[in-house]
Design a protein around this motif. Sequence first.
Motif, PDB file in Angstrom:
ATOM      1  N   ARG A  52       0.844  -1.249  -0.101  1.00  0.00           N
ATOM      2  CA  ARG A  52      -0.057   0.062  -0.015  1.00  0.00           C
ATOM      3  C   ARG A  52       0.701   1.321   0.172  1.00  0.00           C
ATOM      4  NH1 ARG A  52      -5.181   0.121   1.980  1.00  0.00           N
ATOM      5  NH2 ARG A  52      -4.909   2.150   1.179  1.00  0.00           N
ATOM      6  N   GLN A  53       1.856   1.213   0.827  1.00  0.00           N
ATOM      7  CA  GLN A  53       2.738   2.446   0.994  1.00  0.00           C
ATOM      8  C   GLN A  53       3.540   2.673  -0.563  1.00  0.00           C
ATOM      9  OE1 GLN A  53       5.743   2.062   3.883  1.00  0.00           O
ATOM     10  NE2 GLN A  53       6.834   3.630   3.379  1.00  0.00           N
ATOM     11  N   THR A  54       4.106   1.650  -1.003  1.00  0.00           N
ATOM     12  CA  THR A  54       4.739   1.868  -2.350  1.00  0.00           C
ATOM     13  C   THR A  54       3.679   2.298  -3.311  1.00  0.00           C
ATOM     14  OG1 THR A  54       6.052   0.060  -1.630  1.00  0.00           O
ATOM     15  CG2 THR A  54       6.482   0.926  -3.792  1.00  0.00           C
ATOM     16  N   LEU A  55       2.581   1.790  -3.497  1.00  0.00           N
ATOM     17  CA  LEU A  55       1.750   2.316  -4.715  1.00  0.00           C
ATOM     18  C   LEU A  55       1.364   3.676  -4.247  1.00  0.00           C
ATOM     19  CD1 LEU A  55      -0.349   1.489  -6.588  1.00  0.00           C
ATOM     20  CD2 LEU A  55      -1.986   0.813  -5.120  1.00  0.00           C
TER      21      LEU A  55
ATOM     22  N   ALA B 228       9.277   2.586 -12.466  1.00  0.00           N
ATOM     23  CA  ALA B 228       8.911   1.339 -11.348  1.00  0.00           C
ATOM     24  C   ALA B 228       7.599   1.083 -11.103  1.00  0.00           C
ATOM     25  CB  ALA B 228       9.875   1.615 -10.217  1.00  0.00           C
ATOM     26  N   PRO B 229       7.230  -0.245 -11.439  1.00  0.00           N
ATOM     27  CA  PRO B 229       5.768  -0.232 -11.646  1.00  0.00           C
ATOM     28  C   PRO B 229       4.913  -0.928 -10.427  1.00  0.00           C
ATOM     29  CG  PRO B 229       6.839  -2.226 -12.369  1.00  0.00           C
ATOM     30  CD  PRO B 229       7.891  -1.208 -11.930  1.00  0.00           C
ATOM     31  N   GLU B 230       5.270  -1.064  -9.392  1.00  0.00           N
ATOM     32  CA  GLU B 230       4.803  -1.766  -8.601  1.00  0.00           C
ATOM     33  C   GLU B 230       5.017  -1.405  -7.083  1.00  0.00           C
ATOM     34  OE1 GLU B 230       5.773  -6.000  -8.833  1.00  0.00           O
ATOM     35  OE2 GLU B 230       6.950  -5.306 -10.511  1.00  0.00           O
ATOM     36  N   ALA B 231       4.308  -2.008  -6.257  1.00  0.00           N
ATOM     37  CA  ALA B 231       4.430  -1.912  -4.854  1.00  0.00           C
ATOM     38  C   ALA B 231       5.405  -3.109  -4.668  1.00  0.00           C
ATOM     39  CB  ALA B 231       3.191  -2.123  -4.050  1.00  0.00           C
ATOM     40  N   VAL B 232       5.440  -3.759  -3.408  1.00  0.00           N
ATOM     41  CA  VAL B 232       5.910  -5.062  -3.269  1.00  0.00           C
ATOM     42  C   VAL B 232       5.602  -5.894  -4.243  1.00  0.00           C
ATOM     43  CG1 VAL B 232       6.092  -7.070  -1.663  1.00  0.00           C
ATOM     44  CG2 VAL B 232       6.086  -4.839  -0.707  1.00  0.00           C
ATOM     45  N   GLY B 233       4.338  -5.924  -4.861  1.00  0.00           N
ATOM     46  CA  GLY B 233       4.094  -6.774  -6.133  1.00  0.00           C
ATOM     47  C   GLY B 233       4.838  -6.587  -6.937  1.00  0.00           C
ATOM     48  N   GLY B 234       5.562  -5.441  -7.444  1.00  0.00           N
ATOM     49  CA  GLY B 234       6.771  -5.490  -8.204  1.00  0.00           C
ATOM     50  C   GLY B 234       7.910  -5.501  -7.879  1.00  0.00           C
ATOM     51  N   GLN B 235       7.948  -5.548  -6.741  1.00  0.00           N
ATOM     52  CA  GLN B 235       9.292  -5.486  -5.859  1.00  0.00           C
ATOM     53  C   GLN B 235       9.950  -6.658  -5.984  1.00  0.00           C
ATOM     54  OE1 GLN B 235       6.575  -5.533  -2.447  1.00  0.00           O
ATOM     55  NE2 GLN B 235       5.914  -3.370  -2.779  1.00  0.00           N
TER      56      GLN B 235
ATOM     57  N   ASP C 165     -10.076   0.973  -6.631  1.00  0.00           N
ATOM     58  CA  ASP C 165      -9.892   0.248  -5.270  1.00  0.00           C
ATOM     59  C   ASP C 165      -8.653   0.003  -4.948  1.00  0.00           C
ATOM     60  OD1 ASP C 165     -10.238  -1.380  -2.993  1.00  0.00           O
ATOM     61  OD2 ASP C 165     -11.866  -2.314  -3.619  1.00  0.00           O
ATOM     62  N   PRO C 166      -7.942   0.997  -4.161  1.00  0.00           N
ATOM     63  CA  PRO C 166      -6.243   0.907  -4.136  1.00  0.00           C
ATOM     64  C   PRO C 166      -6.080  -0.268  -3.237  1.00  0.00           C
ATOM     65  CG  PRO C 166      -7.307   3.297  -3.760  1.00  0.00           C
ATOM     66  CD  PRO C 166      -8.373   2.456  -3.893  1.00  0.00           C
ATOM     67  N   ARG C 167      -6.858  -0.607  -2.255  1.00  0.00           N
ATOM     68  CA  ARG C 167      -6.690  -1.688  -1.563  1.00  0.00           C
ATOM     69  C   ARG C 167      -6.523  -2.965  -2.344  1.00  0.00           C
ATOM     70  NH1 ARG C 167      -7.686  -1.621   4.023  1.00  0.00           N
ATOM     71  NH2 ARG C 167      -8.339  -3.784   4.241  1.00  0.00           N
ATOM     72  N   VAL C 168      -7.431  -3.316  -3.081  1.00  0.00           N
ATOM     73  CA  VAL C 168      -7.470  -4.491  -4.118  1.00  0.00           C
ATOM     74  C   VAL C 168      -6.143  -4.293  -4.927  1.00  0.00           C
ATOM     75  CG1 VAL C 168      -8.589  -5.479  -5.989  1.00  0.00           C
ATOM     76  CG2 VAL C 168     -10.114  -4.879  -3.958  1.00  0.00           C
ATOM     77  N   ARG C 169      -5.784  -3.113  -5.676  1.00  0.00           N
ATOM     78  CA  ARG C 169      -4.927  -3.174  -6.423  1.00  0.00           C
ATOM     79  C   ARG C 169      -3.391  -3.606  -5.735  1.00  0.00           C
ATOM     80  NH1 ARG C 169      -4.210   1.286 -11.348  1.00  0.00           N
ATOM     81  NH2 ARG C 169      -6.042  -0.095 -11.585  1.00  0.00           N
ATOM     82  N   ALA C 170      -3.247  -3.040  -4.489  1.00  0.00           N
ATOM     83  CA  ALA C 170      -2.062  -3.197  -3.774  1.00  0.00           C
ATOM     84  C   ALA C 170      -2.125  -4.671  -3.336  1.00  0.00           C
ATOM     85  CB  ALA C 170      -2.113  -2.430  -2.314  1.00  0.00           C
TER      86      ALA C 170
ATOM     87  N   LEU D 293       1.143  -7.323  -4.749  1.00  0.00           N
ATOM     88  CA  LEU D 293       1.677  -8.030  -3.767  1.00  0.00           C
ATOM     89  C   LEU D 293       1.443  -9.647  -4.132  1.00  0.00           C
ATOM     90  CD1 LEU D 293       3.153  -8.809  -1.123  1.00  0.00           C
ATOM     91  CD2 LEU D 293       0.913  -8.586   0.094  1.00  0.00           C
ATOM     92  N   VAL D 294       0.393 -10.111  -4.481  1.00  0.00           N
ATOM     93  CA  VAL D 294       0.261 -11.701  -4.898  1.00  0.00           C
ATOM     94  C   VAL D 294       1.049 -11.714  -5.894  1.00  0.00           C
ATOM     95  CG1 VAL D 294      -1.351 -13.250  -5.577  1.00  0.00           C
ATOM     96  CG2 VAL D 294      -1.963 -11.852  -3.420  1.00  0.00           C
ATOM     97  N   ASN D 295       0.962 -11.089  -6.903  1.00  0.00           N
ATOM     98  CA  ASN D 295       1.965 -11.360  -7.970  1.00  0.00           C
ATOM     99  C   ASN D 295       3.282 -11.535  -7.914  1.00  0.00           C
ATOM    100  OD1 ASN D 295       2.170 -11.120 -11.169  1.00  0.00           O
ATOM    101  ND2 ASN D 295       3.520  -9.512 -10.499  1.00  0.00           N
ATOM    102  N   ASP D 296       3.696 -10.691  -6.990  1.00  0.00           N
ATOM    103  CA  ASP D 296       5.374 -10.864  -6.550  1.00  0.00           C
ATOM    104  C   ASP D 296       5.452 -12.044  -5.873  1.00  0.00           C
ATOM    105  OD1 ASP D 296       7.710  -9.508  -6.894  1.00  0.00           O
ATOM    106  OD2 ASP D 296       7.840  -8.713  -4.891  1.00  0.00           O
ATOM    107  N   LEU D 297       4.641 -12.175  -4.945  1.00  0.00           N
ATOM    108  CA  LEU D 297       4.864 -13.305  -4.065  1.00  0.00           C
ATOM    109  C   LEU D 297       4.771 -14.745  -4.922  1.00  0.00           C
ATOM    110  CD1 LEU D 297       2.848 -12.502  -0.574  1.00  0.00           C
ATOM    111  CD2 LEU D 297       5.534 -12.331  -1.063  1.00  0.00           C
ATOM    112  N   SER D 298       4.021 -14.821  -6.050  1.00  0.00           N
ATOM    113  CA  SER D 298       3.866 -15.870  -6.817  1.00  0.00           C
ATOM    114  C   SER D 298       5.107 -16.530  -7.092  1.00  0.00           C
ATOM    115  CB  SER D 298       2.926 -15.712  -7.810  1.00  0.00           C
ATOM    116  OG  SER D 298       3.378 -14.832  -9.010  1.00  0.00           O
ATOM    117  N   VAL D 299       6.128 -15.428  -7.411  1.00  0.00           N
ATOM    118  CA  VAL D 299       7.437 -16.099  -7.893  1.00  0.00           C
ATOM    119  C   VAL D 299       8.101 -16.820  -6.717  1.00  0.00           C
ATOM    120  CG1 VAL D 299       9.715 -15.315  -8.733  1.00  0.00           C
ATOM    121  CG2 VAL D 299       7.744 -14.044  -9.366  1.00  0.00           C
TER     122      VAL D 299
END
Length: 257
Positions: free
Chosen positions: A134-137, A249-256, A151-156, A160-166
């Motif tokens: 959320r902070q990074t977004l 830089a495109p993402e929160a932790v999700g691109g992190q 919906d920023p909560r859902v987007r964040a 995050l889920v995308n990044d953690l999937s790796v």
Amino acid sequence: MRSMPDDRTTRAVIRDEALRLFAAQGPEAVTIRQIATAAGVSPALVVHHFRSKDNLRREVDQYVLTVFEGLLGELTGDGTVSFEDAGAATGSLGEIFLQHLPVGSPLPGYLRMLLLSDTEAGRGLFRRLYAVSRQTLDALADAGAASRGKDPRVRAALLLVNDLSVFLLRDQLTAVLGVDPLSAAGLARLGPELLSIYAGGLNADAPAPEISPAAPEAQEAPAQAPAQAPEQASHPAPQAPQAAQAPQAPEAVGGQA
């Protein structure tokens, strides 16, 4: 060649070996005797320091969370996001691990195990990661490099889920791609595609990757994408001005990971 002296305390050696074994086999499958053997001490000494395997696991959990908090500082810093080298990096967890952890570190595997565990440490870790997302977004949106969406909560959460999937699907991704996604070569392949999707949606071409001897797979020219449809509502993506020329830089932790 003389090896560097190991200045860790006996307690730290036991903890580190427990971390490695827990990450590889799962805490339930590892015995105190196995930990003692790996650490080069007696089982009695393990019990002397930690009293039980449960206490040892709690200390390992806390140690991993402390180390990870330090790594997260690379993504959040003083609450701002750096856009230096934004076109060459995704700011992903994988990149942070690659920069700061030795090859073969058990920490990514342990984090995967922790996130999938039904423990307070695992739940707390996810809540912390979501807060960083959320902070990074917000920082990206304030800098004009991304949109918070409807919906920023859902987007964040999705970032995050995308990044953690790796991390969670690391072995499966390695099998189908032929390269470890958390290696330098893997990040060189995944990074451009990730940036193009976030910057322009699924109809966007990936930016040409830099030629790198360490990542020959990344040198393949991307296939020509179909003409962009007038409406991308089905796969919207945050887009900064001039994003096609210079992806940010495109993402929160999700691109992190």
